[in-house]
Design a protein around this motif. Sequence first.
Motif, PDB file in Angstrom:
ATOM      1  N   ALA A  36       0.863  -1.183   0.000  1.00 25.63           N
ATOM      2  CA  ALA A  36       0.000   0.000   0.000  1.00 25.63           C
ATOM      3  C   ALA A  36       0.898   1.231   0.000  1.00 25.63           C
ATOM      4  CB  ALA A  36      -0.915   0.004   1.218  1.00 25.63           C
ATOM      5  N   TYR A  37       0.513   2.262  -0.762  1.00 26.50           N
ATOM      6  CA  TYR A  37       1.359   3.436  -0.943  1.00 26.50           C
ATOM      7  C   TYR A  37       1.012   4.586  -0.001  1.00 26.50           C
ATOM      8  CZ  TYR A  37       2.868   1.197  -5.262  1.00 26.50           C
ATOM      9  OH  TYR A  37       3.387   0.313  -6.169  1.00 26.50           O
ATOM     10  N   SER A  41      -5.311   3.466   2.700  1.00 29.69           N
ATOM     11  CA  SER A  41      -5.385   2.146   2.078  1.00 29.69           C
ATOM     12  C   SER A  41      -4.568   1.137   2.874  1.00 29.69           C
ATOM     13  CB  SER A  41      -4.907   2.198   0.625  1.00 29.69           C
ATOM     14  OG  SER A  41      -3.559   2.629   0.542  1.00 29.69           O
ATOM     15  N   GLY A  42      -3.432   1.589   3.439  1.00 28.55           N
ATOM     16  CA  GLY A  42      -2.636   0.699   4.267  1.00 28.55           C
ATOM     17  C   GLY A  42      -3.392   0.203   5.469  1.00 28.55           C
ATOM     18  N   LEU A  43      -4.121   1.095   6.136  1.00 31.09           N
ATOM     19  CA  LEU A  43      -4.928   0.701   7.293  1.00 31.09           C
ATOM     20  C   LEU A  43      -6.014  -0.288   6.887  1.00 31.09           C
ATOM     21  CD1 LEU A  43      -5.737   0.998  10.262  1.00 31.09           C
ATOM     22  CD2 LEU A  43      -7.115   2.994   9.606  1.00 31.09           C
ATOM     23  N   GLU A  44      -6.657  -0.034   5.753  1.00 34.16           N
ATOM     24  CA  GLU A  44      -7.710  -0.939   5.279  1.00 34.16           C
ATOM     25  C   GLU A  44      -7.152  -2.334   5.007  1.00 34.16           C
ATOM     26  OE1 GLU A  44     -11.035  -1.232   1.665  1.00 34.16           O
ATOM     27  OE2 GLU A  44      -9.879   0.606   1.971  1.00 34.16           O
ATOM     28  N   PHE A  45      -6.003  -2.403   4.350  1.00 31.54           N
ATOM     29  CA  PHE A  45      -5.350  -3.695   4.108  1.00 31.54           C
ATOM     30  C   PHE A  45      -5.021  -4.383   5.434  1.00 31.54           C
ATOM     31  CE2 PHE A  45      -4.981  -2.399  -0.193  1.00 31.54           C
ATOM     32  CZ  PHE A  45      -4.510  -3.455  -0.958  1.00 31.54           C
ATOM     33  N   GLY A  49      -6.751  -8.812   8.281  1.00 29.42           N
ATOM     34  CA  GLY A  49      -6.361  -9.992   9.038  1.00 29.42           C
ATOM     35  C   GLY A  49      -5.597 -11.033   8.233  1.00 29.42           C
ATOM     36  N   ARG A  50      -5.105 -10.672   7.051  1.00 29.67           N
ATOM     37  CA  ARG A  50      -4.446 -11.638   6.164  1.00 29.67           C
ATOM     38  C   ARG A  50      -2.957 -11.794   6.456  1.00 29.67           C
ATOM     39  NH1 ARG A  50      -3.814 -10.305   0.992  1.00 29.67           N
ATOM     40  NH2 ARG A  50      -3.627 -12.505   0.441  1.00 29.67           N
ATOM     41  N   TYR A  51      -2.377 -10.919   7.273  1.00 29.94           N
ATOM     42  CA  TYR A  51      -0.926 -10.789   7.285  1.00 29.94           C
ATOM     43  C   TYR A  51      -0.285 -11.321   8.568  1.00 29.94           C
ATOM     44  CZ  TYR A  51      -2.274  -7.918   3.388  1.00 29.94           C
ATOM     45  OH  TYR A  51      -2.840  -7.501   2.218  1.00 29.94           O
ATOM     46  N   ASP A  52       0.931 -11.833   8.391  1.00 29.07           N
ATOM     47  CA  ASP A  52       1.728 -12.301   9.525  1.00 29.07           C
ATOM     48  C   ASP A  52       2.562 -11.179  10.109  1.00 29.07           C
ATOM     49  OD1 ASP A  52       1.054 -15.181   9.266  1.00 29.07           O
ATOM     50  OD2 ASP A  52       2.075 -14.977   7.348  1.00 29.07           O
ATOM     51  N   VAL A  53       2.966 -10.228   9.272  1.00 30.10           N
ATOM     52  CA  VAL A  53       3.771  -9.086   9.700  1.00 30.10           C
ATOM     53  C   VAL A  53       3.359  -7.873   8.872  1.00 30.10           C
ATOM     54  CG1 VAL A  53       6.105  -8.114   9.927  1.00 30.10           C
ATOM     55  CG2 VAL A  53       5.743 -10.572  10.295  1.00 30.10           C
ATOM     56  N   ILE A  54       3.362  -6.699   9.509  1.00 31.82           N
ATOM     57  CA  ILE A  54       3.154  -5.432   8.805  1.00 31.82           C
ATOM     58  C   ILE A  54       4.453  -4.641   8.874  1.00 31.82           C
ATOM     59  CG2 ILE A  54       1.895  -3.243   8.752  1.00 31.82           C
ATOM     60  CD1 ILE A  54      -0.434  -4.778  10.136  1.00 31.82           C
ATOM     61  N   VAL A  55       5.007  -4.288   7.706  1.00 35.65           N
ATOM     62  CA  VAL A  55       6.190  -3.444   7.625  1.00 35.65           C
ATOM     63  C   VAL A  55       5.690  -2.038   7.303  1.00 35.65           C
ATOM     64  CG1 VAL A  55       8.390  -3.027   6.471  1.00 35.65           C
ATOM     65  CG2 VAL A  55       7.633  -5.380   6.900  1.00 35.65           C
ATOM     66  N   LEU A  56       5.847  -1.126   8.242  1.00 37.27           N
ATOM     67  CA  LEU A  56       5.130   0.149   8.215  1.00 37.27           C
ATOM     68  C   LEU A  56       6.095   1.328   8.230  1.00 37.27           C
ATOM     69  CD1 LEU A  56       2.467   1.805   8.552  1.00 37.27           C
ATOM     70  CD2 LEU A  56       2.669   1.388  11.018  1.00 37.27           C
TER      71      LEU A  56
END
Length: 227
Positions: A36-37, A41-45, A49-56
């Motif tokens: 997400a750019y 949109s990043g928050l919505e993604f 609940g699909r992710y193991d890690v969020i790189v933010l």
Amino acid sequence: MKDQPAIMVLLIEDNMEIAGIVSDYFELEGIECDHAYEGHSGLEFALSGRYDVIVLDLMLPNLDGIRICQELRDRGVDTPILMLTARDTLQDKIEGFNAGADDYLIKPFEMEELVLRTRVLSRRRSGEVRRITIADMQIDFANRTVQRSGQVIDLSPTNWILLEVLANNSPNVVSRDRLSMALWQGEPPDTDALKSNIYKLRCRIDKPFASSLIQTVPGQGLALRES
């Protein structure tokens, strides 16, 4: 036995060049990466609940990394968060950790270190979220207790695994494949094993009460939420 599932990472980064390099490197390392750019949109993604890690990334258009991190933790999302930033002061790090980040990486960074930290984070859930309330049910992860309408509910270890996965992703849908993987890390012992365990959990969580919290979403999976 099935192959272990790839690590699923959400990268929220507005620098197109950095995002491309990171995404390509993750792919080479067998890590699946959505991108997400910008903040909204990043928050919505992240809420999917699909992710193991969020790189933010810390600095983002529309909604910055600190606010995204705070919003996710306020909503009970405990996906580990690795924060990326060009800021390297102690106060910046304190602000990130206080918002709910699990790790911090200063730009520029080595890709090998990013992958290593991502893999480590993927093996655990965040320590920031210890209690979740869903309707009249309270779940305390630290003490492994659950109550509904003030009544303590005893759960088996298998019940707990299923409830934790559903609660950590609530109110989003969790696929049956993901639930099966959480229990057995591969092939279930038989074709009805998951169905049987879900039934047992429903008997503990829903059957004694007026409303059901474990919702079946046809063709998608299960969700823990108010009907």
